[in-house]
Each structure stands twice: as C-alpha cells, then as structure tokens.
Design an enzyme around this catalytic site. Structure first.
Site, PDB file in Angstrom:
ATOM      1  N   SER A 234      17.752  41.768  -0.576  1.00 28.30           N
ATOM      2  CA  SER A 234      19.113  41.260  -0.711  1.00 28.30           C
ATOM      3  C   SER A 234      19.134  39.741  -0.523  1.00 28.30           C
ATOM      4  O   SER A 234      18.463  39.040  -1.265  1.00 28.30           O
ATOM      5  CB  SER A 234      20.022  42.004   0.268  1.00 28.30           C
ATOM      6  OG  SER A 234      21.341  41.947  -0.180  1.00 28.30           O
ATOM      7  N   HIS A 378      21.730  50.374  -1.632  1.00 24.72           N
ATOM      8  CA  HIS A 378      21.230  49.036  -1.321  1.00 24.72           C
ATOM      9  C   HIS A 378      20.462  49.052   0.006  1.00 24.72           C
ATOM     10  O   HIS A 378      21.053  49.198   1.065  1.00 24.72           O
ATOM     11  CB  HIS A 378      22.484  48.150  -1.214  1.00 24.72           C
ATOM     12  CG  HIS A 378      22.230  46.709  -0.982  1.00 24.72           C
ATOM     13  ND1 HIS A 378      21.733  45.882  -1.955  1.00 24.72           N
ATOM     14  CD2 HIS A 378      22.437  45.935   0.111  1.00 24.72           C
ATOM     15  CE1 HIS A 378      21.643  44.654  -1.479  1.00 24.72           C
ATOM     16  NE2 HIS A 378      22.062  44.651  -0.230  1.00 24.72           N
TER      17      HIS A 378
HETATM   18  C1  GTR Z   1      26.007  41.371   0.145  1.00 22.09           C
HETATM   19  C2  GTR Z   1      26.041  40.199  -0.753  1.00 22.09           C
HETATM   20  C3  GTR Z   1      24.787  40.103  -1.486  1.00 22.09           C
HETATM   21  C4  GTR Z   1      23.568  40.379  -0.627  1.00 22.09           C
HETATM   22  C5  GTR Z   1      23.804  41.285   0.554  1.00 22.09           C
HETATM   23  C6  GTR Z   1      22.834  41.255   1.709  1.00 22.09           C
HETATM   24  O1  GTR Z   1      27.200  41.568   0.796  1.00 22.09           O
HETATM   25  O2  GTR Z   1      27.144  40.277  -1.560  1.00 22.09           O
HETATM   26  O3  GTR Z   1      24.665  38.907  -2.214  1.00 22.09           O
HETATM   27  O4  GTR Z   1      22.926  39.249  -0.282  1.00 22.09           O
HETATM   28  O5  GTR Z   1      25.027  41.169   1.077  1.00 22.09           O
HETATM   29  O6  GTR Z   1      22.104  40.317   1.973  1.00 22.09           O
HETATM   30  O7  GTR Z   1      22.796  42.244   2.418  1.00 22.09           O
END
Ligand code: GTR
Length: 398
Positions: A234, A378
């Site tokens: 991320s 995610h």
């Molecule tokens: C989310 C964000 C992403 C990503 C993520 C993270 O909320 O929108 O760009 O970086 O967080 O790092 O967990």
C-alpha cells in the site's frame, strides 16, 4: 507517439497466452472495467531505441520528471551515518536464524535520527543469501523481532525456511506519517534550505530510509549484496517503487496493492478507485507540492505510473493485487506493467505476451517482471510472499 490503451477495450477477451499455475480455486477473472474516459499515456521511450539510449539519457529524464512532479527531490544536505548493532542473537527462531537489531543513526549539527532495522539471516546458509527488506507501515506488531506476534505481513519463519534473509524497518522511524508541515522526522533534520514545489514528501523520505537500510545490508557478509529486494504494501508499496527508482542497488522491487501513486495508472479515472485529487486531500504530505496540481488534471502530468515501473529495468519488479481491492485499481496496476514492457524489451528481455490479466490466484512472470492477483482484501499476506519468493528464486536463479 503516445501509447493508446487499447487493452482497456479488450480486457475481457479470452486470448490468453498466459502461462499460469492452476490452483484448486475456480478460475475467476477480474471484472470488466467500469465506464471511463479514454486513456492516453505519456510517451515512455521518447525516441530511445536502444538500452544505451535509455540508460544514458531517457531514464534520467523520466527519473527527474518523477522527482519534480510526483515524489520530490532529496536535499543535498550533508549528514553522517553510523551503524550500531544493538543486539545479536545467534540462536533466534530455535537456532534456525541469527537476529541482529541494528540502529542506523543519521546525524547533522548535533541532532540525530535513528532508524531501527531488524535482520534475520538463516543459520543453515553457507553462502551469502538474498534479502527482503520490508518497509513496514503497520507498526511494530506487524514486524515484531521478538516473534511473540507473528503477522503474515512479515512472515520471518517461512522466509528463513526458504533460505532468505528477512529485514524490516518502520517507516515512522524515518518520518512520522502525518501532515505536520515537514517539521519532524528526517525532514526536520535535513530540510535546511527553504522547501520548494519539488521538495521531497513523506513517501520519498521513507524511500530514502530504505536506502539507508540497504547501506547496512550491503555491508553485512551474510547478505548477497546484489540480491536485495525491497518490498512494501500500500503506502509502503508506493514507497518501494520509488526506492527502487532512486536506488539501483535494489535488485528486486516489490509493490503489493500499492494503487494510486504506486503501480496503478493515474489516468484511469472511475468512481470507486482512489484518484490523485483524493490522495492529495487525504495524505497531503505524501507527495511533493507540484503533484497537487494534477488532482482532476492527470493528463497534464508529464508521467504516469508505467514510467515508474520502467525505471526498474533491467532489474526485476513484482506487482501484486488483491481481488477485492478495487480502490487500488488492480487492472491499472497490471496495465502499468504492460505499458512498461518496451523498456524491458530494450534490454532483450521477453515480453509479457499478453495484455489480459491472469485469472485470480495466478501469476504471470517474464524475465524480470511478475504480476499476480489473489482473492481477498487489501493486505500483504503469506500467499503474496510465496509468489514473491518464487519469483525471486527465478530472478536470482536459486
Ligand atoms: C489507503 C490509501 C491508499 C493506501 C492505503 C494504505 O487508505 O487510500 O493510498 O496507501 O491507505 O497505505 O494502507
């Protein structure tokens, strides 16, 4: 000539020449794109037709464009760096590994900042081993050197069993993840000159921190210095890509679910994915100031993220997506690789031979490029690590 993303239109055909390892899960395709405006990407090669032209001219131009328009420039401020091995345990993990806890101390004018890196190396290894450096954006619990907390985010035991060194540092050691006007962290130490539109943001600071960890890793006799991978998830995945762009000593660069400002193409705009305007609003400190001008104005930006992937060539790069992670735009992450391939081909590397995403639970590997999509949300999971380790073994010929 700008490359047209024709593949957006045929993303659903069945022309797969993809070689993949079928698993027990039923074959599943990632859903078709939602409606979106046509996408025209900036020109990657700009006339470069040989690897020499890419290396001597175009690569530097593209790197500078990313510095000036996206991530920012590291200041030239002088500093001192020292390494201190704070603790060493030669019988970690029931004797299977050696754990070193290393402080990387950056100092200037009587002030200092410490990055703590934890490094496990396999005791069974006779020769120097490849290493994975995790940029940990989830705090100590996700990268626990005591191993009282075992997170899939940093599966040390499995990595050691496969013969890899496993290192991690916390991004917050380098720069706390908050919008404080660049007062704290490494900015507070090294931002001596007034900041400009191109000054480094927090992602660039974390990437710089990864390079300081690499400075130590290449000095450790247990590590194969030309086989160090940097990996992040991320925001850490965005950082890993930028670290790999800035520092060509990283032999393998791994971006897991990095999305907007990472592997995903910014010009693909549809509701439900994170876009440049939104990321700048949510995280104003991540990128440089100039990047703010590209919110809802992506076409004005001289780069898109396929050009970032291309900066890794001829080194290896791996991108992983998660099926449920629509916010990160998995197809945008895949297409960034597809459109980076012309640079890898300049180096004589094989094409991906497809513009179609693999089925869920499958990977596509070419000589230096890996892409996979796994089911679920995610996250950075053991399933992702296994894909990256397999790819590393191919790249490092293990
Ligand atoms: C989310 C964000 C992403 C990503 C993520 C993270 O909320 O929108 O760009 O970086 O967080 O790092 O967990």
């Amino acid at each position: 000539m700008p490359a047209i993303l024709a593949s957006l239109l045929l993303s659903f055909s069945f022309l797969t020449t993809v070689s993949f390892a079928q698993t027990a899960a039923p074959p599943k395709l990632f859903p078709a794109d939602p409606a979106m405006p046509a996408v025209t990407l900036p020109d990657l090669l700009a006339g470069a037709t040989t690897k020499e032209q890419w290396q001597s001219k175009r690569r530097g131009e593209v790197l500078d464009l990313f510095r000036d328009h996206v991530y920012g420039r590291v200041p030239n401020t002088k500093y001192q760096q020292t390494f201190k091995v704070i603790r060493e345990n030669k019988t970690a993990l029931d004797g299977k590994a050696t754990l070193k806890e290393i402080d990387i101390i950056i100092s200037r004018s009587g002030a200092s900042l410490t990055i703590r890196m934890n490094l496990f190396t396999p005791n069974a290894a006779k020769d120097p081993v490849p290493a994975f450096l995790l940029i940990c954006n989830r705090g100590q619990a996700a990268a626990d050197p005591t191993r009282l907390q075992k997170a899939e985010f940093w599966p040390v035991e499995e990595g050691i069993a496969r013969g890899f060194a496993m290192a991690a540092f916390l991004n917050s050691d380098v720069d706390p993840d908050k919008d404080d006007g660049f007062k704290d962290g490494i900015h507070g130490l090294l931002d001596v000159e007034p900041r400009t539109d191109a000054s480094w943001g927090t992602l660039a600071a974390w990437a710089w921190g990864a390079s300081r960890c690499l400075d130590y890793l290449v000095s450790d006799a247990a590590i194969a210095r030309d086989q160090v991978a940097v990996i992040g998830h991320s925001r850490g995945g965005k950082t890993a890509l930028w670290a790999g762009a800035e520092d060509e000593r990283f032999a393998l660069v791994i971006s897991n679910n990095s999305g907007c400002g990472g592997a995903s193409l910014s010009r693909r705009k549809f509701t439900g994915k994170e876009q440049v305007a939104r990321i700048n609003r949510s995280f104003p400190h991540w990128f440089n100031k100039k990047y703010k001008s590209y919110g809802d104005n992506e076409n004005a930006c001289p780069v898109d993220q396929h050009m970032l992937i291309a900066l890794m060539a001829p080194r290896a790069v791996a991108v992983g997506s998660a099926y449920d992670d629509k916010w990160a735009d998995p197809r945008g992450e895949f297409l960034a690789i597809v459109h980076a391939m012309p640079v890898f081909k300049l180096f004589g590397q094989h094409d991906l031979k497809t513009t179609v995403m693999p089925l869920v639970n499958n990977a596509i590997n070419s000589d230096a490029v890996h892409y996979h999509i796994r089911p679920g949300k995610h996250n950075l999971l053991l399933a992702d690590w296994k894909m990256y380790w397999d790819f590393a073994n191919m790249v490092f010929k293990k």
